[in-house]
Scaffold this motif. Structure first.
Motif, PDB file in Angstrom:
ATOM      1  N   LEU A   1       0.837  -1.207   0.000  1.00  8.51           N
ATOM      2  CA  LEU A   1       0.000   0.000   0.000  1.00  8.51           C
ATOM      3  C   LEU A   1       0.865   1.247   0.000  1.00  8.51           C
ATOM      4  N   ALA A   2       1.960   1.203   0.777  1.00  4.90           N
ATOM      5  CA  ALA A   2       2.856   2.362   0.812  1.00  4.90           C
ATOM      6  C   ALA A   2       3.351   2.668  -0.602  1.00  4.90           C
ATOM      7  N   GLY A   3       3.687   1.590  -1.340  1.00  2.93           N
ATOM      8  CA  GLY A   3       4.138   1.786  -2.713  1.00  2.93           C
ATOM      9  C   GLY A   3       3.033   2.345  -3.590  1.00  2.93           C
ATOM     10  N   ALA A   4       1.813   1.839  -3.395  1.00  4.07           N
ATOM     11  CA  ALA A   4       0.694   2.309  -4.211  1.00  4.07           C
ATOM     12  C   ALA A   4       0.406   3.775  -3.925  1.00  4.07           C
ATOM     13  N   ILE A   5       0.486   4.155  -2.638  1.00  9.25           N
ATOM     14  CA  ILE A   5       0.244   5.552  -2.269  1.00  9.25           C
ATOM     15  C   ILE A   5       1.307   6.449  -2.904  1.00  9.25           C
ATOM     16  N   ASP A   6       2.575   6.007  -2.770  1.00 13.95           N
ATOM     17  CA  ASP A   6       3.683   6.753  -3.355  1.00 13.95           C
ATOM     18  C   ASP A   6       3.451   6.951  -4.846  1.00 13.95           C
ATOM     19  N   HIS A   7       2.993   5.880  -5.480  1.00 12.28           N
ATOM     20  CA  HIS A   7       2.768   5.854  -6.922  1.00 12.28           C
ATOM     21  C   HIS A   7       1.679   6.828  -7.321  1.00 12.28           C
TER      22      HIS A   7
ATOM     23  N   ALA B   1      -7.907   2.149   0.582  1.00 10.01           N
ATOM     24  CA  ALA B   1      -8.222   2.593   1.934  1.00 10.01           C
ATOM     25  C   ALA B   1      -8.787   1.434   2.757  1.00 10.01           C
ATOM     26  N   ALA B   2      -9.642   0.616   2.139  1.00  5.55           N
ATOM     27  CA  ALA B   2     -10.215  -0.524   2.847  1.00  5.55           C
ATOM     28  C   ALA B   2      -9.126  -1.515   3.230  1.00  5.55           C
ATOM     29  N   ALA B   3      -8.234  -1.781   2.275  1.00  3.48           N
ATOM     30  CA  ALA B   3      -7.144  -2.723   2.568  1.00  3.48           C
ATOM     31  C   ALA B   3      -6.253  -2.177   3.662  1.00  3.48           C
ATOM     32  N   GLY B   4      -5.945  -0.877   3.601  1.00  4.58           N
ATOM     33  CA  GLY B   4      -5.107  -0.251   4.615  1.00  4.58           C
ATOM     34  C   GLY B   4      -5.735  -0.354   5.990  1.00  4.58           C
ATOM     35  N   LEU B   5      -7.035  -0.126   6.060  1.00  2.33           N
ATOM     36  CA  LEU B   5      -7.744  -0.199   7.337  1.00  2.33           C
ATOM     37  C   LEU B   5      -7.624  -1.600   7.930  1.00  2.33           C
TER      38      LEU B   5
ATOM     39  N   VAL C   1      -1.768   2.803  12.861  1.00  2.00           N
ATOM     40  CA  VAL C   1      -2.704   3.863  12.478  1.00  2.00           C
ATOM     41  C   VAL C   1      -1.985   4.857  11.564  1.00  2.00           C
ATOM     42  N   LEU C   2      -0.749   5.174  11.922  1.00  2.00           N
ATOM     43  CA  LEU C   2       0.024   6.150  11.168  1.00  2.00           C
ATOM     44  C   LEU C   2       0.225   5.700   9.721  1.00  2.00           C
ATOM     45  N   ALA C   3       0.560   4.415   9.548  1.00  2.00           N
ATOM     46  CA  ALA C   3       0.949   3.944   8.216  1.00  2.00           C
ATOM     47  C   ALA C   3      -0.237   3.438   7.404  1.00  2.00           C
ATOM     48  N   GLY C   4      -1.265   2.881   8.077  1.00  4.23           N
ATOM     49  CA  GLY C   4      -2.327   2.237   7.320  1.00  4.23           C
ATOM     50  C   GLY C   4      -3.618   3.018   7.264  1.00  4.23           C
TER      51      GLY C   4
END
Lengths: 768, 137
Positions: free
Chosen positions: A342-348, A369-373, A423-426
């Protein structure tokens, strides 16, 4: 046979992956994912047998002369890791296709990542310690290639080198440990070693074995103080961070110690070291993760911390602790892989990884967002998600022994930070007000969200129905470590016991940590000064010192002048062999010194006179002629002592030397004596000493009774074995043919060197 | 550096030298000689040619870059050792074949012979690499 091809076919696929990419282009990730999925299904077919307690073992002779076999072994622990490697591997291959879309070296990247996958499977399936070591090093090599994938970037190269140096040094230690283990109990097979635990623990080599094996495991699994390479490794593209540096490779150290537990554990040394190092890493990693603001660094340090938890639990080593370790490991692979992707997808999509600038992405990226949660809730150990069970067992195992209040306190602290970090990352990037970012964010393509969604959803499904995995996949792994029957039943509700209350308190206080994060960071900002005296600095200092030492000795020894090279080589050889000879000077035999005829003495005298003349004449031509006399006289000596082959060669060489001299003669400056008297005196001394040494060696050699069998062997076997009557040549091309092959190779390399010196020296203009 | 006597003599000496070098190469297995000294003689012959004429003509006569010649020699030497691998024996185990030419006699050829040919080519290659490069300076 199946296990062998399961491991080795990955290497073959890695080799041809770049060509597959040339044909399949954008579909390559999906296409290649079929391979790990097939392996996943293959391993799935073993799950019933392994859960019933069977093990699969195959073995082929590899280096039979050393008793080393290529053997593979599949039990519960191997199987659990194999599922993680192939399952997450398939998702990562698909993810790569979206993340590195149209990258110019994407084909190569697929090759590297498949190479890693095959090596990692080798690590967890190998039964032979040498095989395990080989695959272990291959994972280090593939990690090096993947971290340095963007090799034009200086920082990527430095991070790749750092990871390689740290893990490969640990690998060397591990090799030493395995060699000692073999000395101690005489077996290379892990399945045999674990049965000999008592013999190993009482062996005198036990302490060095444990320390070496631990050094290998701690470097690989980024334990304090070797942890620093893992955050640096975040230079790698995100699929690598998700796969190697959170889900699989960094767990190799945990795997190794789990595997070795029956053979090495249950001593004060093991328990103390592993528990302490794990606990320190756990707290340290969590504390640093809390103050990061780069998404990948947050996840990297929290991975360091999670690895510390697993190590600490292995160190504690009770049945409960091992259960907690296995469950936690599985849960961690699920949520951490998802969060990294997800971090990569957000960066992207949003163009930044800075959590302080990320907010409100939920409307633009609802699926992510659902996956991150889900992943974040699993990491925070909220009930109904799989991460919860790991945390519960973790607390329970430490609480069951009331002697460990310190560990329990540290664990609760770490878990609180985990909540905040989760919480911070996801969650944080997706909630709140949308900030203006450089890029207009929109939902990632399916290849980018399929991986995190699958992993996060798996965490939820298994969290609701843990009975799907607890007895089939997790319990056999626990058995493989503990070697005694234990009971494992994961249940969502255990009643309102103290552990559950502790979990809830952790959740609440962890949320508090998140809310007051910026205030806490300001409060502890004075600690930032400590950053520059960490182990990373020690690494830089050691590397700089190594380079400085190498440069210093190069400056002394590599002057660039042939005369100094000659001086150093001749003087070193003289001193070393002279020292040995002087130790038994009585053995020199002077008996046959005057046993010479006049026609043998004549060439010797000629050589002496010519050599003396070469040093005295004031013309270059005369000096060369004098040296020619020396050469031809030596050839004459060969003739006198019936060595026609040597004589022929010597004559040819002398002739060619003359030709060489003719070629360079006109280019040489006028003859002049440039050296000082002192230099000449020094050179004379070195030359005379070296000559004296050779004389002494000859005297010594003439007194030694040669092993008679060697020459008679050659004489007797030259014709029957090698079909030749000229023994000298038969030795050259047949008996010692390998030496000759090496010599002509060296000659060819030397010729290339001469060619390069003549054609490419700096300042020379290109003529052709 | 052109001398009529030298260049005329070289035209006759070069083929003789080369023949002699091959003779030395092949007799090496039973009598003094072999690939190493044979290669040196052949290299000397070409060096003589380079002195008598010039390097360009020698290179043309050679037809192959001496660096490639040494690589080829290494390949031949290595390849001769690989033959035994295909027969299931360790690297560089000598393999022999006896050919009968009745009534003349019989000829034994084996992999060490090819190995020696490899040595011969390597030695010519490296010697000429050095000498011709020097001569061009």
């Amino acid at each position: 046979m199946g296990l062998v091809s399961a491991v080795l076919s990955g290497f073959v696929l890695a080799l041809i992956a770049p060509w597959i990419y040339r044909i399949a282009r954008g579909a390559t990730g999906w296409l290649l994912a079929i391979f790990p999925l097939a392996l996943f299904a293959y391993f799935l077919s073993y799950i019933g047998a392994v859960a019933a307690g069977d093990v699969v073992r195959v073995s082929y002779p590899w280096v039979p002369s050393l008793g080393i076999n290529l053997s593979f072994y599949l039990d519960g622990l191997s199987l659990l890791f194999a599922f993680l490697i192939t399952g997450i591997g398939a998702l990562v291959l698909i993810y790569t296709g979206g993340y590195l879309k149209d990258h110019s070296h994407l084909g190569r990247f697929y090759g590297f990542i498949l190479f890693f996958m095959a090596s990692m499977l080798g690590v967890v399936l190998a039964d032979n310690t040498m095989g395990l070591f080989l695959f272990w090093e291959l994972t280090s090599v593939s990690s090096f290639l993947l971290i340095g994938f963007e090799h034009e970037k200086e920082s990527s190269r430095a991070a790749a080198l750092q990871a390689l140096l740290v893990t490969a040094l640990g690998g060397m230690a591990l090799l030493g440990g395995f060699l000692l283990l073999n000395q101690a109990v005489g077996s290379w097979e892990i399945s045999e070693l674990v049965r000999q635990g008592d013999a190993i623990r009482t062996h005198s080599l036990y302490i060095p074995i444990v320390l070496l094996v631990l050094a290998g495991a701690f470097t690989k699994s980024a334990q304090f103080p070797f942890h620093f390479w893992l955050p640096s490794a975040m230079e790698a593209p995100t699929p690598v961070s998700a796969y190697l540096h959170s889900a699989t490779m960094v767990k190799a150290g945990v795997y190794l110690l789990a595997r070795m537990t029956p053979a090495l554990a249950e001593t004060a040394l093991w328990t103390g070291t592993v528990t302490a190092v794990g606990a320190v890493t756990m707290v340290f990693g969590a504390a640093i993760a809390f103050r990061q603001s780069d998404l990948k660094l947050i996840l990297a340090y929290s991975t360091v911390s999670a690895l510390g938890i697993m190590m600490m639990l292995l160190g504690v080593g009770t049945a409960g602790a091992v259960q907690a370790m296995v469950v936690f490991l599985f849960g961690h692979a699920l949520y951490k892989g998802a969060l990294f992707m997800l971090a990569g997808a957000i960066d992207h999509e949003a163009g930044t990884r800075d959590v302080n600038r990320l907010a409100g992405l939920r409307s633009a990226m609802p699926v992510s967002a659902a996956a991150g949660l889900l992943a974040a809730l699993s990491m925070a150990a909220v009930p109904a998600l799989f991460g919860f069970y790991g945390k519960e067992l973790f607390y329970e195992s430490l609480a069951e022994d009331y002697l460990m209040p310190v560990l329990l306190f540290a664990s609760v602290l770490t878990s609180m930070i985990f909540v905040a970090v989760a919480v911070l990352a996801g969650i944080k990037p997706f909630i709140g007000e949308t900030t203006s970012s450089a890029k207009q964010p929109h939902e990632a393509p399916i290849s980018l969200w399929l991986g995190p969604v699958t992993l996060a959803a798996t965490g939820l499904v298994l969290g609701l129905w843990p009975s799907m995995v607890d007895k089939s996949a997790l319990l056999p792994a626990i058995h493989a470590v503990l070697w005694r029957p234990v009971f494992l039943e994961l249940a969502l509700w255990h009643g309102l016991n103290p552990i559950f209350l502790l979990s809830m308190a952790t959740l609440a206080s962890g949320s508090g940590l998140f809310i007051f994060r910026s205030r806490l960071l300001r409060l502890f900002s004075w600690l930032d000064a400590l950053r520059d005296c960490g182990p990373r600095n020690g690494y830089s200092l050691a590397l700089a010192g190594l380079n400085a030492a190498a440069q210093a000795q190069t400056r002394v020894l590599q002057s660039g002048y042939l005369r100094y090279y000659l001086l150093i080589v001749v003087a070193t050889a003289t001193v070393l062999s002279g020292y040995k000879l002087l130790q038994d000077i009585e053995s020199l035999s002077f008996g046959r010194l005057f046993d010479v005829t006049f026609y043998e003495a004549a060439p010797a005298l000629l050589i002496l006179l010519a050599a003396f003349m070469a040093t005295r004449v004031r013309s270059r031509l005369a000096a060369i002629a004098a040296l020619g006399v020396v050469g031809f006289s030596v050839a004459l000596v060969f003739v006198l002592f019936s060595a026609p082959d040597l004589a022929m060669t010597q004559f040819s060489i002398e002739t060619l030397t003359v030709i060489l001299f003719v070629l360079v003669f006109y280019h040489l400056p006028r003859f002049a004596i440039l050296s000082s008297a002192w230099t000449r005196a020094r050179d004379t001394f070195v030359a005379l000493t070296a000559g004296g040494l050779i004389t002494a060696i000859m005297l010594k050699a003439s007194g030694v009774e040669l092993h008679p069998k060697i020459s008679t062997y050659y004489i007797e076997n030259s014709v029957p074995l090698a079909h030749g009557h000229n023994i000298v040549n038969v030795i050259l091309v047949e008996f010692r043919g390998l030496d000759t092959l090496g010599e002509i190779t060296v000659l060819a390399i030397a010729a290339v060197g001469v060619y390069a010196l003549l054609k490419f020296w700096p300042g020379k203009t290109e003529t052709r | 550096m052109t001398s009529l006597i030298l260049s005329t003599a070289t035209r006759f000496l070069l083929p003789l030298f080369l023949l002699f070098s091959i003779f030395i190469l092949f007799r090496g297995h039973n009598q003094p000689g072999g690939g190493f000294v044979g290669g040196l003689i052949a290299a000397a012959a070409f060096a003589l040619h380079a002195i008598a004429y010039d390097v360009k003509r020698t290179r043309r006569l050679l037809g192959i870059d001496p660096r490639n010649l040494s690589a080829l020699g290494l390949l031949v030497a290595m390849g001769s050792g690989m033959i035994s691998l295909f027969l299931g024996e360790p690297f560089m185990t000598g393999q022999w074949l006896t050919l009968s030419f009745w009534p003349v006699g019989q000829l034994e050829i084996g992999t060490p012979l090819f190995f020696d040919v490899g040595v011969y080519l390597v030695v010519i290659g490296i010697t000429l690499t050095i000498i011709l490069s020097l001569a061009e300076e």
